[in-house]
Design an enzyme around this catalytic site. Sequence first.
Site, short mmCIF file in Angstrom:
data_model
loop_
_atom_site.label_atom_id
_atom_site.label_comp_id
_atom_site.label_asym_id
_atom_site.label_seq_id
_atom_site.Cartn_x
_atom_site.Cartn_y
_atom_site.Cartn_z
N VAL A 137 0.92 -0.88 0.56
CA VAL A 137 -0.04 0.53 0.11
C VAL A 137 1.04 1.14 0.38
O VAL A 137 1.56 1.40 0.83
CB VAL A 137 -1.04 0.03 1.14
CG1 VAL A 137 -2.11 1.42 1.01
CG2 VAL A 137 -1.65 -1.03 0.92
N THR A 138 0.42 1.44 -0.91
CA THR A 138 1.29 3.05 -1.34
C THR A 138 1.01 4.39 -0.51
O THR A 138 -0.41 4.18 -0.59
CB THR A 138 1.96 3.63 -2.51
OG1 THR A 138 0.82 3.75 -2.99
CG2 THR A 138 3.46 3.04 -3.31
N ALA B 245 0.63 4.81 2.96
CA ALA B 245 -0.13 4.41 3.80
C ALA B 245 -0.03 4.97 5.38
O ALA B 245 -0.24 4.39 6.00
CB ALA B 245 0.59 3.53 4.03
N SER C 97 -9.94 10.77 -8.58
CA SER C 97 -10.31 11.40 -7.96
C SER C 97 -11.35 11.92 -9.00
O SER C 97 -11.50 12.20 -10.27
CB SER C 97 -9.36 12.49 -7.76
OG SER C 97 -9.82 13.34 -7.57
N TYR D 112 -4.06 18.32 -10.50
CA TYR D 112 -4.50 17.05 -10.04
C TYR D 112 -5.70 16.50 -11.21
O TYR D 112 -4.84 14.50 -11.39
CB TYR D 112 -4.94 17.60 -8.91
CG TYR D 112 -5.82 16.15 -8.10
CD1 TYR D 112 -4.97 16.10 -7.14
CD2 TYR D 112 -6.64 16.80 -8.09
CE1 TYR D 112 -4.69 14.78 -6.80
CE2 TYR D 112 -7.18 15.91 -7.20
CZ TYR D 112 -6.28 14.22 -6.66
OH TYR D 112 -6.79 14.07 -5.88
N1 LIG Z 1 -8.86 13.53 0.73
C1 LIG Z 1 -10.04 13.62 -0.81
O1 LIG Z 1 -10.90 13.74 -0.99
C2 LIG Z 1 -9.74 12.40 -1.92
C3 LIG Z 1 -10.42 12.51 -3.03
C4 LIG Z 1 -10.12 12.05 -4.10
C5 LIG Z 1 -9.07 11.88 -4.48
N2 LIG Z 1 -8.20 11.05 -3.16
C6 LIG Z 1 -6.54 10.75 -3.84
O2 LIG Z 1 -6.27 9.37 -2.54
C7 LIG Z 1 -4.88 9.73 -2.20
C8 LIG Z 1 -5.25 9.42 -0.68
O3 LIG Z 1 -4.97 10.52 -1.20
P1 LIG Z 1 -5.20 11.11 0.73
O4 LIG Z 1 -6.67 11.73 1.04
O5 LIG Z 1 -5.29 9.73 2.12
O6 LIG Z 1 -4.35 12.18 1.55
P2 LIG Z 1 -2.77 12.35 2.59
O7 LIG Z 1 -2.18 13.43 1.70
O8 LIG Z 1 -3.72 12.12 3.61
O9 LIG Z 1 -1.96 10.98 2.51
C9 LIG Z 1 -1.54 11.24 1.57
C10 LIG Z 1 0.27 10.03 1.22
O10 LIG Z 1 1.18 10.14 -0.03
C11 LIG Z 1 2.25 9.88 0.90
N3 LIG Z 1 2.71 10.79 -0.23
C12 LIG Z 1 3.08 12.14 -0.57
N4 LIG Z 1 3.75 11.80 -1.70
C13 LIG Z 1 4.60 11.03 -2.22
C14 LIG Z 1 5.81 10.32 -2.52
N5 LIG Z 1 6.44 11.21 -3.73
N6 LIG Z 1 6.44 8.90 -2.49
C15 LIG Z 1 5.18 8.28 -1.34
N7 LIG Z 1 4.37 8.73 -0.77
C16 LIG Z 1 3.90 9.77 -0.41
C17 LIG Z 1 2.06 10.87 1.49
O11 LIG Z 1 3.42 11.19 2.54
C18 LIG Z 1 0.83 10.83 2.38
O12 LIG Z 1 0.95 9.51 3.65
C19 LIG Z 1 -4.55 10.12 -3.31
O13 LIG Z 1 -3.94 9.78 -4.43
C20 LIG Z 1 -5.42 11.18 -2.98
O14 LIG Z 1 -4.75 12.22 -4.20
C21 LIG Z 1 -8.22 12.29 -2.50
#
Ligand SMILES: NC(=O)c1ccc[n+]([C@@H]2O[C@H](COP(=O)([O-])OP(=O)(O)OC[C@H]3O[C@@H](n4cnc5c(N)ncnc54)[C@H](O)[C@@H]3O)[C@@H](O)[C@H]2O)c1
Length: 276
Positions: free
Chosen positions: A13-14, A16, A171, A184
Amino acid sequence: MSWLQLANKTCIVTGAGSGIGAAVAKALSNAQCHVVMADHNADGMENVLQEIKSSSLDYSSSFHHVVTCDVGNEKQVRDLIQQADSFAETLTCESREESPRVRMLVNCAGITRDNWISKMAEEEWDDVIDVNLKGTYLTCRHFLDQNRVDWLFPKGNDRSVSSGSIVNIGSIVSERGNLGQVNYAASKGGVLGLTRALAKEVAIRNINVNTVIPGFIHSPMSHAVPDHIKERMIHQISVRRFGDPEEVADLVCFLLSPRSSYITGESVTISGMIGL
Ligand SMILES: NC(=O)c1ccc[n+]([C@@H]2O[C@H](COP(=O)([O-])OP(=O)(O)OC[C@H]3O[C@@H](n4cnc5c(N)ncnc54)[C@H](O)[C@@H]3O)[C@@H](O)[C@H]2O)c1
């Protein structure tokens, strides 16, 4: 969670260390699945691991391996897959079909660098594409390296041979657009196209590849959005609330599971919005 048949399997899981990726790591642990947690934020992963260990849920049958990794860096991603396979080899294996190499991958790592296009620096564009799109390509590329796929996923549609599963996170922004997010939206549209094309390439090897498309989900990423914009967003959501990361994690676990074996190349939206 045993209904999911994920026990004793191993999943990478990336992202994570936070939000949706952390929730996926926890849900998999709850399903007695072993988890390789990858993130560039080592502290975030350590916190998530502590939460898993101190939780009242029974995670005792799930083992974890933590890898600090930038998903945009090919060398680090190659090393991640090698470490994940080595970790899985330390766990028990009873037959070739249950080979302890890793057969499941979830790409949650993601970033935003919002700006109006008139002000968007090339770096803001590149950073988002590098993590969200190139990062997804790199993890899939090395997860599906020729030596791995020939050994783990031989050609043929024999369902008795263990299958593989990849879940990428897209997304809703790539479907609907959003102010200040051309980078994005483009990156997530790319993830959708990558997923569909890849699903066709690997279907013959019994590997499913799907995209989960979250709407607005509580996480550090969405909490960075100014309150007045969040207020506006809630009015676009039919159920009038943001989703929880755990709700997304349940869908991800289903798509990883043999229970969804006939679903591939799909995008599944989880947004609380009706009639998108
Ligand atoms: N939160 C929302 O509303 C939402 C909606 C649609 C999609 N998403 C997508 O869901 C996924 C998770 O987002 P989230 O809301 O949990 O955000 P978050 O910021 O809580 O988590 C993202 C994680 O990715 C890690 N990360 C960032 N860049 C990295 C890199 N270069 N290498 C390794 N790890 C890296 C960060 O350290 C973080 O732990 C993302 O792809 C985001 O685009 C989120």
